[in-house]
Design an enzyme around this catalytic site. Structure first.
Site: not given
Ligand code: ATP
Ligand code: MG
Length: 554
Positions: A43, A268, A278
């Site tokens: 995102e 994760r 983020k």
């Molecule tokens: P955050 O909670 O840090 O904002 P998010 O999952 O909302 O992370 P996205 O941009 O939606 O962030 O994630 C893009 C991809 O990265 C998704 O497939 C998500 O599952 C993966 N991802 C995000 N954080 C992690 C993590 N800590 N370990 C492994 N994969 C991750």
């Molecule tokens: Mg997200």
């Protein structure tokens, strides 16, 4: 047998991971023919962090391993939080990590399709417009123990739903006034299946669709459609989506999609001393706690890059931690270990002293300078030698002198002889003080017989220290970073007030040529990089990438 069925110990399953087992099985059954197609779906609401790196490595390497494809797809279904600044940053990071996407796509490119599909669901009696507000929807949803209550709007006719949904799209209603919900099962033990919201009203401009839409699809509805349209075979996501998988499958089943993608969840990445969401990282940036998303203390890919981490080290780290079905926290020391392992055979060494103490070698000729040959990397002879000037006045590290030595201290103290690495044996004779009692300089003598490389074997000394020639010393800024976050007394992560570690030092003259982004081992100190933003021709600012000693235990 899939690893998921094993007792979950939190131990990483490296090399052959359980996701590859699923893919192998699907290939064998020809579920998607011979195709393997993954995607990385960020995102664009912040910079990528080391957790994303894990997902990037997993998705791109999996595609590589099977000769398949991997898309970069922006999940831009929430226009309120998204920003195009992040798009460029994300692409730079993915490329820097060493991966190239097959296609770059936007979830918003499918808004028309998603809207059509919603109408299909309404026509099938599988979706309805609901007037309950957010609080009421929550109330009606029930709990883990109790089933939910059906919305009073659940049994609206198809015609009414079609008309209301159209009106939602036309902008007749305000934010939150109505939603479109899937009609599934308010008594489902899985709360995600209790008539989840699939469209909401938000009168917000979208970077891609402008003001065409004031209704936006929810993630759980949009994501399976995005995957399906792109022909994704294996949709890899993190564990918190496991309970959403039935909804993912429901959407595609109701849309009668042939060979729908398989969602697979993995744990994760969590790291000690690290905040990884983020939202939190953005707060640190917005509040000015750190110097931007690429502050070298940040766990962002941009921060790690500026800190001096290499893509090889990060990929090695992701490989070593493997993928698992059980949540756990990885010791950040393992990440540090990986960068040390990567750098140790790559970078040259330089002499730098911190907290310097001046040395005067009283029996060394006043106008003489010798060029000492010093190896650039003890373990890699191919990296050659360099010449380092040595003369009567030098600096040594503050930590290499003790006026009153503690037990087992073998470095400089009055009366003791040590080896000056690559030069001579030096004896400290006298401590000269300033009026305020601080040390002005040390008067020492050298033994000309002991020159490095001369084969001298007369006697041995226990300590070897490094030094910098005073006349040609280059003053540099040094940032010996500590963790941005440390555990407080309650065991929670809190901001470390001393994370910056700003200091300065004297370096041998070769350091004046360091280019921004160039890495060295500062002998006996650690691995350093010339900060890519702050280093100029005249001012050198170095970031400590990592110290020399590993605190990581297998
Ligand atoms: P955050 O909670 O840090 O904002 P998010 O999952 O909302 O992370 P996205 O941009 O939606 O962030 O994630 C893009 C991809 O990265 C998704 O497939 C998500 O599952 C993966 N991802 C995000 N954080 C992690 C993590 N800590 N370990 C492994 N994969 C991750
Ligand atoms: Mg997200």
């Amino acid at each position: 047998m899939a690893d998921t069925d094993k007792k979950q110990t939190g131990a990483p399953e490296s090399a052959s991971n359980f996701i590859h087992n699923v893919i192998d099985r699907d290939l064998e059954r020809q579920k998607y023919g011979d195709r393997v197609h993954t995607r990385f779906p960020p995102e664009p609401n912040g910079y990528l962090h080391i957790g994303h790196a894990k997902s990037i490595c997993l998705n791109f390497s999996t595609a590589e391993k099977y000769g398949g494809k991997c898309n970069l797809r922006y999940d831009d279904t929430n226009p309120v939080k998204e920003d195009m600044e992040y798009v460029d940053a994300i692409e730079e990071d993915v490329r820097w990590l060493g991966f190239q996407w097959d296609e770059r796509l936007w979830a918003s490119d499918y808004f028309d399709k998603m809207y059509e599909f919603a109408i299909q669901l309404i026509k099938k009696g599988k979706a309805f417009v609901c007037d309950l507000n957010a609080d009421q929807i929550r109330e009606y949803r029930g709990t883990l123990k109790e089933p939910g209550k059906e919305s009073p709007y659940r049994n609206r006719s198809v015609e009414e739903n079609l008309q209301l949904f159209e009106e939602m799209k036309e902008g007749k209603y305000g934010d939150g006034e109505k939603v479109l919900r899937a009609k599934i099962d308010m008594a489902s033990p899985n709360i995600n299946m209790r008539d989840p919201v699939i469209y909401r009203i938000s009168h917000t401009e979208h970077h891609n669709t402008g003001s065409k839409y004031c209704i936006y699809p929810m993630y759980d509805y949009a994501h399976p459609i995005e995957d399906a349209i792109e022909g994704i075979t294996h949709s890899i996501c993190t564990l918190e989506f496991e309970d959403h998988r039935p909804l993912y499958d429901w959407v595609l089943q109701e849309l009668e999609w042939e060979a729908p993608p398989q969602q697979i969840e993995f744990a994760r990445l969590n790291l000690t001393n690290t905040v990884m969401s983020k939202r939190h990282l953005k707060a640190l940036v917005d509040e000015g706690t750190v110097d931007g998303w690429d502050d070298p203390r940040m766990p962002t890919v941009a921060g790690l890059r500026r800190r001096g981490y290499t893509p090889e080290a990060i990929r090695d780290f992701c490989e070593r931690i493997g993928v698992s079905k059980a949540n756990s926290t990885v010791d950040v020391a393992l990440l540090e270990h990986c960068v040390r392992e990567d750098l140790k055979a790559k970078v040259e060494s330089r002499n730098v002293v911190e907290d310097p103490i001046k040395i005067v070698i009283t029996n060394y000729p006043e106008d003489q300078t010798e060029e000492m040959e010093i190896e650039n990397n003890r373990e890699v002879p191919e990296l050659g030698n360099r010449k380092v000037p040595f003369s009567r006045e030098l600096y040594v590290d503050g930590a290499d002198f003790m006026e009153e030595p503690v037990k087992k201290y073998f470095r400089l103290f009055p009366g003791n002889e040590v080896r000056f690495k690559g030069a001579y044996f030096i004896t400290c004779n006298e401590v000269i003080k300033n009026e305020d009692g601080s040390i002005k300089e040390l008067h020492c003598t050298y033994d000309p017989e002991t020159k490095s490389g001369s084969g001298f074997e007369g006697r041995k000394v226990k300590g070897t220290i490094h030094w910098v020639d005073a006349k040609t010393a280059v003053k540099i800024k040094i940032r010996n970073y500590d963790y941005l976050m440390i555990e407080n007394e309650e065991g929670e992560l809190a901001l470390n007030p001393d994370s910056l570690g700003e200091t300065w030092g004297y370096a041998e003259p070769a350091v004046s040529e360091a280019a921004p982004g160039e890495r060295f081992q500062f002998f006996r100190h650690g691995y350093y990089i010339a900060d890519a933003k702050l280093t100029t021709d005249t001012e050198k600012v170095f970031n400590r990438i990592v110290g020399l000693k590993s605190s990581w235990k297998k």
